[in-house]
Design an enzyme around this catalytic site. Structure first.
Site, PDB file in Angstrom:
ATOM      1  CE  LYS A 148      -0.534   8.819  32.874  1.00  0.00           C
ATOM      2  NZ  LYS A 148       0.680   8.709  31.770  1.00  0.00           N
ATOM      3  CD  GLN A 205       3.531  10.456  29.595  1.00  0.00           C
ATOM      4  OE1 GLN A 205       2.436  10.587  30.709  1.00  0.00           O
ATOM      5  NE2 GLN A 205       2.554  10.167  28.305  1.00  0.00           N
ATOM      6  CG  ASP A 246       3.458   2.845  31.810  1.00  0.00           C
ATOM      7  OD1 ASP A 246       2.409   2.728  32.170  1.00  0.00           O
ATOM      8  OD2 ASP A 246       4.688   3.301  31.081  1.00  0.00           O
TER       9      ASP A 246
END
Ligand code: NAD
Length: 310
Positions: A75, A120, A143
Site C-alpha cells: 500500500k 491493518q 476502508d
C-alpha cells in the site's frame, strides 16, 4: 456505475478496457486485468494532485503478522508511486494497550494533515478490533468499514468511502463493459469487508443477487445458475469448473499461499475452461483493492476542500 459518482465528481474516470483482448493461455477466457486498471488509477491520481492538496494516509500496523507487513508495504509503495503521502505507525504489540491505540487514532482524527486512517487487520487477539475501528472519524475511514459508511452504501447514497475490495471489483467489471442489470450475481461469502458490501454494490447496479455462505445448501446449483460469480469464501480453489456455467464471469477475491510458495485464489484453474472472463491471482482483485484505497484517500482529502469552496 452508480457507486462511482463521488469519484467522478472529483475528476476520476473508469477507463474503457472493453477492447482489451488478453486471454488465459489456450482458453477463451478473458483476463480481467486488475493490475493494468490499478496502474491507470495511479496515473489518474498523479495527474489530479498537481492542482490539489496532496492526500496523506496514516497506516497503523500492530504486531508481526508477515502477510500484514507485506500488505502494508504494498500500500505504501503504491501511495508513493501516485505522489501521495503516507505516515506509518508500526507498533509492537507488547508495548501498546488498546487504549494507547485508541489515543493514537484520536490524535490522527484531529490532525488536519491526515486525510485517511487505516488500521491493518487482523489485529492481534488481545485487542477489541471493533472498539479500535469505531474510534476512527467516519470521514477518515478510507476502508469504508464503519457503520456510517456501510449505511451510506446500503441506502445507495454513495457519498462516503466504499469498502475497497468490492468497490475495486465493481470498477473492474465496469471497465470491461460487463453489464449487470438483470443478471444473476452470486457472491460466495458474507463478511462485512467483502461479501456484504459486494452484494449491495451489485444490487445497486440492478443485478439479482444471491449471497452464499458457509451454511448455504446447494451451492453448486446456485452457482451454476449465475451469470456472475464473486468468490470470497477464503477457501483455496473451492470454486471448480463444475460450479460454473459456460460463459459465466468469475471474480476471484481469495488470496492464499500454497505449500509450494505459489499464490492461488478461491477459484480453481479448471474454471478457465468454462468462464468467459476471470480475474487472475495475483494481478486481479488485489491491485484493485489498493487502487480504491488510493481513490478513497483522495476523495477524503478533496471532499472537504470542495465543500469549503461551494
Ligand atoms: P472471511 O473469512 O471473513 O469470510 C469468509 C466468508 O466465506 C464467510 O462469510 C463464510 O460464511 C464464507 N464461506 C467460508 N467457507 C465457505 C464455503 N465452503 N462455502 C460457502 N461459503 C463459505 O473472509 P473475507 O475477509 O471476506 O475474505 C475472503 C477472502 O478474500 C480471503 O481469502 C481473503 O484473504 C481474501 N481477501 C482478498 C482481498 C484482496 O485484496 N484481494 C481483500 C480482502 C480479502
Amino acid at each position: 456505475m452508480k457507486a462511482f459518482k463521488r469519484a467522478e465528481s472529483n475528476g476520476f474516470i473508469i477507463p474503457d478496457l472493453t477492447l482489451e483482448s488478453a486471454y488465459f493461455e489456450n482458453t477463451n477466457c478473458k483476463i480481467l486485468d486488475g493490475k493494468k486498471l490499478s496502474n491507470n488509477f495511479v496515473q489518474q491520481s498523479q495527474a489530479l494532485i498537481s492542482a490539489r492538496k496532496i492526500p496523506c494516509l496514516a497506516v497503523i500496523l500492530v504486531g508481526s503478522d508477515p502477510a500484514s507487513k507485506v500488505y502494508v508495504n504494498n500500500k505504501i509503495k503504491i501511495f508513493k508511486e501516485a505522489g501521495f503521502l503516507s505516515k506509518s505507525f508500526i507498533l509492537n504489540e507488547a508495548d501498546y494497550s488498546e487504549q494507547d491505540i485508541i489515543n493514537l487514532i484520536i490524535s490522527l482524527n484531529k490532525d488536519e494533515n491526515i486525510d485517511g486512517i487505516l488500521v491493518q487487520l487482523p489485529l492481534p487477539k488481545k485487542y477489541n478490533s471493533i472498539n479500535i475501528l469505531n474510534t476512527i472519524d467516519s470521514h477518515k475511514d478510507v476502508d469504508g468499514f464503519l457503520a456510517h459508511n456501510m449505511g451510506s452504501l446500503a441506502t445507495g447514497e454513495f457519498n462516503t468511502a466504499i469498502a475497497c475490495t468490492p468497490f475495486g471489483v465493481m470498477v473492474l467489471l465496469h471497465a470491461y463493459g460487463i453489464q449487470l442489470a438483470g443478471k444473476h450475481a452470486v457472491v460466495i461469502g458474507r463478511s462485512n469487508i467483502v461479501g456484504k458490501p459486494m452484494g449491495l454494490l451489485l444490487l445497486s447496479d440492478d443485478a439479482t443477487v444471491t449471497l452464499a455462505h458457509s451454511k448455504t445448501k446447494n451451492l453448486k446449483e446456485i452457482c451454476k445458475s449465475a451469470d456472475v460469480i464473486v468468490a470470497a469464501a477464503g477457501q483455496p480453489e473451492i470454486l471448480t469448473s463444475d460450479y460454473v456455467s459456460n460463459g459465466a464471469i468469475v471474480v476471484d477475491v481469495g488470496i492464499h499461499r500454497k505449500i509450494d510458495g505459489k499464490l492461488c485464489g478461491d477459484v480453481h484453474s479448471s474454471v478457465k475452461e468454462k468462464a468467459s472472463a476471470l480475474t487472475p491471482v495475483p494481478g486481479g482483485v488485489g491491485p484493485m483493492t489498493i487502487a480504491m484505497l488510493l481513490l478513497n484517500t483522495a476523495l477524503s482529502a478533496w471532499d472537504l476542500i470542495n465543500k469549503k469552496e461551494k
